[in-house]
Design a protein around this motif. Structure first.
Motif, PDB file in Angstrom:
ATOM      1  N   GLY A 192     -10.887   4.255  11.284  1.00  0.00           N
ATOM      2  CA  GLY A 192     -11.219   3.754   9.966  1.00  0.00           C
ATOM      3  C   GLY A 192     -11.526   4.847   8.968  1.00  0.00           C
ATOM      4  N   LEU A 193     -11.935   6.028   9.455  1.00  0.00           N
ATOM      5  CA  LEU A 193     -12.232   7.147   8.569  1.00  0.00           C
ATOM      6  C   LEU A 193     -10.978   7.920   8.162  1.00  0.00           C
ATOM      7  CD1 LEU A 193     -15.402   8.558  10.386  1.00  0.00           C
ATOM      8  CD2 LEU A 193     -15.329   7.039   8.402  1.00  0.00           C
ATOM      9  N   LEU A 194      -9.885   7.713   8.875  1.00  0.00           N
ATOM     10  CA  LEU A 194      -8.655   8.457   8.600  1.00  0.00           C
ATOM     11  C   LEU A 194      -7.853   7.789   7.492  1.00  0.00           C
ATOM     12  CD1 LEU A 194      -7.446   9.199  12.249  1.00  0.00           C
ATOM     13  CD2 LEU A 194      -8.635  10.755  10.710  1.00  0.00           C
ATOM     14  N   PRO A 195      -7.043   8.558   6.765  1.00  0.00           N
ATOM     15  CA  PRO A 195      -6.116   7.935   5.810  1.00  0.00           C
ATOM     16  C   PRO A 195      -5.058   7.128   6.537  1.00  0.00           C
ATOM     17  CG  PRO A 195      -5.717  10.303   5.993  1.00  0.00           C
ATOM     18  CD  PRO A 195      -6.994  10.035   6.737  1.00  0.00           C
ATOM     19  N   THR A 196      -4.388   6.290   5.818  1.00  0.00           N
ATOM     20  CA  THR A 196      -3.454   5.345   6.439  1.00  0.00           C
ATOM     21  C   THR A 196      -2.367   6.042   7.243  1.00  0.00           C
ATOM     22  OG1 THR A 196      -3.847   3.808   4.612  1.00  0.00           O
ATOM     23  CG2 THR A 196      -1.903   3.420   5.976  1.00  0.00           C
TER      24      THR A 196
ATOM     25  N   GLN B 265      -7.599  -4.833  16.491  1.00  0.00           N
ATOM     26  CA  GLN B 265      -8.380  -3.925  15.656  1.00  0.00           C
ATOM     27  C   GLN B 265      -7.473  -3.135  14.715  1.00  0.00           C
ATOM     28  OE1 GLN B 265     -10.567  -1.552  18.447  1.00  0.00           O
ATOM     29  NE2 GLN B 265     -12.121  -3.112  18.816  1.00  0.00           N
ATOM     30  N   ARG B 266      -6.327  -2.705  15.219  1.00  0.00           N
ATOM     31  CA  ARG B 266      -5.391  -1.950  14.376  1.00  0.00           C
ATOM     32  C   ARG B 266      -4.847  -2.829  13.260  1.00  0.00           C
ATOM     33  NH1 ARG B 266       0.004  -1.087  13.921  1.00  0.00           N
ATOM     34  NH2 ARG B 266       0.647   0.999  13.239  1.00  0.00           N
ATOM     35  N   LEU B 267      -4.538  -4.084  13.565  1.00  0.00           N
ATOM     36  CA  LEU B 267      -4.025  -4.994  12.545  1.00  0.00           C
ATOM     37  C   LEU B 267      -5.088  -5.287  11.485  1.00  0.00           C
ATOM     38  CD1 LEU B 267      -1.988  -7.541  14.716  1.00  0.00           C
ATOM     39  CD2 LEU B 267      -1.102  -5.734  13.233  1.00  0.00           C
ATOM     40  N   GLU B 268      -6.366  -5.333  11.892  1.00  0.00           N
ATOM     41  CA  GLU B 268      -7.444  -5.551  10.929  1.00  0.00           C
ATOM     42  C   GLU B 268      -7.529  -4.384   9.943  1.00  0.00           C
ATOM     43  OE1 GLU B 268     -10.927  -6.156  13.263  1.00  0.00           O
ATOM     44  OE2 GLU B 268     -10.699  -8.344  13.301  1.00  0.00           O
ATOM     45  N   LEU B 269      -7.423  -3.165  10.456  1.00  0.00           N
ATOM     46  CA  LEU B 269      -7.450  -1.999   9.575  1.00  0.00           C
ATOM     47  C   LEU B 269      -6.261  -2.000   8.624  1.00  0.00           C
ATOM     48  CD1 LEU B 269      -8.535   0.829  12.064  1.00  0.00           C
ATOM     49  CD2 LEU B 269      -9.920  -0.238  10.278  1.00  0.00           C
ATOM     50  N   LYS B 270      -5.093  -2.371   9.133  1.00  0.00           N
ATOM     51  CA  LYS B 270      -3.899  -2.396   8.296  1.00  0.00           C
ATOM     52  C   LYS B 270      -4.004  -3.480   7.227  1.00  0.00           C
ATOM     53  CE  LYS B 270       1.149  -2.301   8.603  1.00  0.00           C
ATOM     54  NZ  LYS B 270       2.323  -2.360   9.513  1.00  0.00           N
ATOM     55  N   ALA B 271      -4.556  -4.632   7.581  1.00  0.00           N
ATOM     56  CA  ALA B 271      -4.722  -5.705   6.606  1.00  0.00           C
ATOM     57  C   ALA B 271      -5.700  -5.292   5.507  1.00  0.00           C
ATOM     58  CB  ALA B 271      -5.209  -6.974   7.302  1.00  0.00           C
ATOM     59  N   ALA B 272      -6.764  -4.587   5.890  1.00  0.00           N
ATOM     60  CA  ALA B 272      -7.716  -4.107   4.889  1.00  0.00           C
ATOM     61  C   ALA B 272      -7.061  -3.095   3.951  1.00  0.00           C
ATOM     62  CB  ALA B 272      -8.931  -3.498   5.577  1.00  0.00           C
TER      63      ALA B 272
ATOM     64  N   LEU C  84      -6.599  -3.154  -0.230  1.00  0.00           N
ATOM     65  CA  LEU C  84      -7.075  -2.079  -1.095  1.00  0.00           C
ATOM     66  C   LEU C  84      -5.936  -1.365  -1.816  1.00  0.00           C
ATOM     67  CD1 LEU C  84      -9.823  -0.530   1.235  1.00  0.00           C
ATOM     68  CD2 LEU C  84     -10.140  -2.081  -0.704  1.00  0.00           C
ATOM     69  N   SER C  85      -4.783  -1.234  -1.152  1.00  0.00           N
ATOM     70  CA  SER C  85      -3.653  -0.507  -1.746  1.00  0.00           C
ATOM     71  C   SER C  85      -2.370  -1.325  -1.613  1.00  0.00           C
ATOM     72  CB  SER C  85      -3.483   0.859  -1.063  1.00  0.00           C
ATOM     73  OG  SER C  85      -4.677   1.614  -1.130  1.00  0.00           O
ATOM     74  N   PRO C  86      -2.250  -2.415  -2.348  1.00  0.00           N
ATOM     75  CA  PRO C  86      -1.041  -3.242  -2.225  1.00  0.00           C
ATOM     76  C   PRO C  86       0.220  -2.541  -2.704  1.00  0.00           C
ATOM     77  CG  PRO C  86      -2.390  -3.973  -4.076  1.00  0.00           C
ATOM     78  CD  PRO C  86      -3.190  -2.943  -3.336  1.00  0.00           C
ATOM     79  N   GLY C  87       0.080  -1.628  -3.684  1.00  0.00           N
ATOM     80  CA  GLY C  87       1.248  -0.921  -4.180  1.00  0.00           C
ATOM     81  C   GLY C  87       1.852   0.013  -3.155  1.00  0.00           C
ATOM     82  N   PHE C  88       1.005   0.620  -2.323  1.00  0.00           N
ATOM     83  CA  PHE C  88       1.494   1.542  -1.308  1.00  0.00           C
ATOM     84  C   PHE C  88       2.334   0.807  -0.263  1.00  0.00           C
ATOM     85  CE2 PHE C  88       0.980   3.650   2.819  1.00  0.00           C
ATOM     86  CZ  PHE C  88       1.413   4.925   2.515  1.00  0.00           C
ATOM     87  N   PHE C  89       1.909  -0.390   0.105  1.00  0.00           N
ATOM     88  CA  PHE C  89       2.626  -1.164   1.120  1.00  0.00           C
ATOM     89  C   PHE C  89       3.683  -2.082   0.505  1.00  0.00           C
ATOM     90  CE2 PHE C  89      -1.377  -0.077   3.155  1.00  0.00           C
ATOM     91  CZ  PHE C  89      -0.975   0.294   4.426  1.00  0.00           C
ATOM     92  N   LYS C  90       3.810  -2.050  -0.848  1.00  0.00           N
ATOM     93  CA  LYS C  90       4.776  -2.899  -1.550  1.00  0.00           C
ATOM     94  C   LYS C  90       4.573  -4.369  -1.202  1.00  0.00           C
ATOM     95  CE  LYS C  90       8.274   0.758  -1.741  1.00  0.00           C
ATOM     96  NZ  LYS C  90       9.672   1.142  -1.417  1.00  0.00           N
TER      97      LYS C  90
END
Length: 218
Positions: A95-99, A137-144, A148-154
């Protein structure tokens, strides 16, 4: 090492020479089984999850084990070292790392599910559940991150979100129309963007229907 610590308090119950100094999985299991049986005679107990996490070298397990040993020997609690509700995964670190720096699904399972856990538990079901927890847990981080950054994930709005958006715009335009029809002077403040947002363009689509032929008996 834990046997040596307990030996300082219970020298007759924890003879150090009776423990294997090997680092293999079988040696660790034998040593901890011996320690657990001896602790039960003294009415002392260590968390099974903490012992298993230490045996399998899970992150944070050894620190929590030292905390547990200190608590049962000194009757004093430590609340600032480790949280007893930890799940022994690297979720907090991820969670502390960038995407882009986070582990992939395969790497996440490899980091959080040790080979010794698979060797110690021949049944595939418990390990399968552990893998599902890691993936969840990984999917929860990705959903968050998507929130927070919808433009990055398009991320595109779904039909439900678009319907709510158009409904709000339509309500606003209806309010402006009612204000205009009632002669209210404040209705002139309605912006043209509100009206343009409510306009829906329709396009006629021509569909060629096939000719239905009736069956005729000759």
């Amino acid at each position: 090492m834990c046997a040596e610590i307990f030996y300082q308090y219970y020298p007759k119950d924890f003879p150090v020479h009776s423990y294997d100094k090997g680092t293999s999985l079988s040696a660790k299991q034998r040593n901890w089984s011996h320690i657990e049986r001896t602790l039960q005679k003294q009415n002392l107990h260590l968390m099974k999850e903490v012992i298993d996490g230490t045996v399998h070298c899970k992150p944070g397990a050894a620190e929590l084990l030292v905390q547990e040993v200190y608590t049962i020997l000194t009757k004093q609690s430590i609340s600032d070292v480790m949280d007893s509700k930890t799940d022994f995964t690297n979720k907090e670190y991820q969670g502390l790392l960038p995407t882009l720096a986070r582990s992939s699904a395969t790497k996440a399972i490899k980091n959080n599910l040790r080979i010794t856990e698979i060797m110690a538990e021949p049944d595939i079901s418990p390990n399968h559940r552990k893998a599902e927890v890691v993936l969840h847990q990984r999917l929860e981080l990705k959903a968050a991150d998507k929130v927070l950054s919808p433009g990055f994930f398009k991320v595109k709005s779904n039909l439900g979100q678009l319907a709510v958006k158009n409904l709000v715009q339509s309500i606003r335009s209806d309010e402006c129309f009612d204000s205009h029809s009632s002669g209210d002077t404040t209705s002139q403040l309605c912006s043209s963007s509100t009206w343009s947002g409510a306009v829906v363009s329709l396009k006629e689509i021509k569909v060629c229907q096939p000719v239905k032929r009736s069956l005729v008996n000759y």
